[in-house]
Design a protein around this motif. Sequence first.
Motif, PDB file in Angstrom:
ATOM      1  N   ALA A   3       0.834  -1.199   0.000  1.00 51.43           N
ATOM      2  CA  ALA A   3       0.000   0.000   0.000  1.00 51.43           C
ATOM      3  C   ALA A   3       0.870   1.252   0.000  1.00 51.43           C
ATOM      4  O   ALA A   3       2.055   1.215   0.344  1.00 51.43           O
ATOM      5  CB  ALA A   3      -0.907  -0.025   1.222  1.00 51.43           C
ATOM      6  N   LYS A  25      -4.531   1.005  -1.889  1.00 51.29           N
ATOM      7  CA  LYS A  25      -4.267  -0.408  -1.594  1.00 51.29           C
ATOM      8  C   LYS A  25      -4.699  -1.253  -2.777  1.00 51.29           C
ATOM      9  O   LYS A  25      -5.768  -0.999  -3.344  1.00 51.29           O
ATOM     10  CB  LYS A  25      -5.122  -0.812  -0.386  1.00 51.29           C
ATOM     11  CG  LYS A  25      -4.323  -1.372   0.758  1.00 51.29           C
ATOM     12  CD  LYS A  25      -5.270  -1.849   1.835  1.00 51.29           C
ATOM     13  CE  LYS A  25      -4.518  -2.071   3.110  1.00 51.29           C
ATOM     14  NZ  LYS A  25      -5.432  -2.263   4.219  1.00 51.29           N
ATOM     15  N   VAL A  38      -1.201   4.261   9.386  1.00 53.26           N
ATOM     16  CA  VAL A  38      -0.842   3.015   8.695  1.00 53.26           C
ATOM     17  C   VAL A  38       0.343   2.353   9.391  1.00 53.26           C
ATOM     18  O   VAL A  38       1.050   2.986  10.185  1.00 53.26           O
ATOM     19  CB  VAL A  38      -0.459   3.278   7.219  1.00 53.26           C
ATOM     20  CG1 VAL A  38      -1.658   3.703   6.409  1.00 53.26           C
ATOM     21  CG2 VAL A  38       0.662   4.311   7.116  1.00 53.26           C
ATOM     22  N   VAL A  42       3.748   0.255   4.802  1.00 49.60           N
ATOM     23  CA  VAL A  42       3.141   1.138   3.795  1.00 49.60           C
ATOM     24  C   VAL A  42       4.162   2.202   3.366  1.00 49.60           C
ATOM     25  O   VAL A  42       4.816   2.817   4.213  1.00 49.60           O
ATOM     26  CB  VAL A  42       1.867   1.805   4.368  1.00 49.60           C
ATOM     27  CG1 VAL A  42       1.320   2.850   3.413  1.00 49.60           C
ATOM     28  CG2 VAL A  42       0.815   0.746   4.667  1.00 49.60           C
TER      29      VAL A  42
END
Length: 470
Positions: A3, A25, A38, A42
């Motif tokens: 992501a 994502k 997050v 990520v």
Amino acid sequence: MAATLIRNGRIVTAVDDYTADILVKDGKVETIGRNVQVGGDVEVHDAAGLLVLPGGVDVHTHLDWEFGPTYTVDTFGTGTKSAAFGGTTTLIDFCNQTAGFSPLKGLENWHKRRESACVDVGAHMIMLDVNDQSLIDMKTLIAKEGVTSFKLFMAYPGVLMVDDGALFKAMRVAGGNGAMTCIHAENGPVIQVLVQEAVAQGLKAPKYHASTRPSILEGEATHRAIRLAELAGAPLYIVHLSAGEALHAVTEARDRGIPVHAETCPHYLFLTAEEYERPGFEGAKYVMTPPLRDHHHQHQLWRGLKTDDLQVVSTDHCPFCFNEQPYGIKYSKQQGIDSFSKIPNGAPGVETRLPLIFDGAVTKNGMSINRFVEITSTAPAKLFGLFPRKGTIAVGSDGDIVLFDPKEQWTIRAAEQHSRIDYTLFEGRPVTGRVKKVFLRGQCIVDGANWRGREGMGQYLRRAESGAIR
Ligand code: DUC
Ligand code: ZN
Ligand code: ZN
């Protein structure tokens, strides 16, 4: 796929303008919000101070394209990398039906060439041979292959032109089956007379390309195409509109509620026929069709963008090298050194569209950033069956995102671009506004001057119904 989080940017779409974080994502925008939290897996990008725009959508390119005895010099790999560096993440490219063969065969060949694409690509089909079988094939292309737009030429007799009857038949099938008809609107037979006369008089220089394609013939063909489309009940899209007379015909039809749309290109907005007066053979760089026009046409084009009689700015990226390069003479303007009539018609532009329009329209001409996004991304996505997957930033849309610095000043140089072309129409032009990072379905592919994409990562776009901005 991992992501990506883009933090603190000023998100501008065709209608919105606000500051937020975007989490992408599995290639799609998952969350837009403030202080999105997050984990460490990520990839995070800080967009503070930058505009966060939907990836550009350029619906007019010719990559690895056969045009009479010539070929455009960019492969899908090089042309789409160049597009990406210019902030464009979606192309709709032109694919040829070869006369005597099915357009389905043309698509099959195009698919082999487009495998190296670095951004997502769809196809318009150029119809050269309109007959009972190819009209059936058009329906197959629309329903099964996601090719929902067709280009027909009113110019180039004996090469690409189809007659009015064929035009009408193709329009009727396209319109009746949810597809857009794209028209190259110039009166080819009359241009042919003017070209033959000029050649017979020994007029050879590039400037005669312009004088033998007067704007009145673009206006006439545009008017004729509109009337035929009206009768066929088909939505229409005039490609590369350059002339006030043509815009007048589009405006008149739109005022009557006819579904006619049109694009122009940066070169018609910023350059004039004076470029053909350059010394030696230099004017050949500016030989594209339609040709550059006199200054007064530009006022009308800017008016059209303001009033939405022009909905799109695309590039018509159709690159032929100026000098012969290692690729050979068939890719170069030098083919026409002895006669303007043999200069390959086309010019590059896929990498400079967004900065040029941002600079010329937003910074210098008072256009809103929303309208800038609309004409370079949202409207083309809507007109050609890609919205809302492309053309906006919204939950569920593809994570195609551009981080753009509206203040950075820089100078356009061919040597710094990523196409195989050896020149730009805008060499040395200072512009304000620069693409800083580009994400394709969430993956960072351009990071400043660094390339993080790869050939083959671009996906084929099977498009939905085309032909209307809903
Ligand atoms: N028309 C295009 O759209 N591109 C290149 C040449 C042409 O005539
Ligand atoms: Zn054309
Ligand atoms: Zn074109």
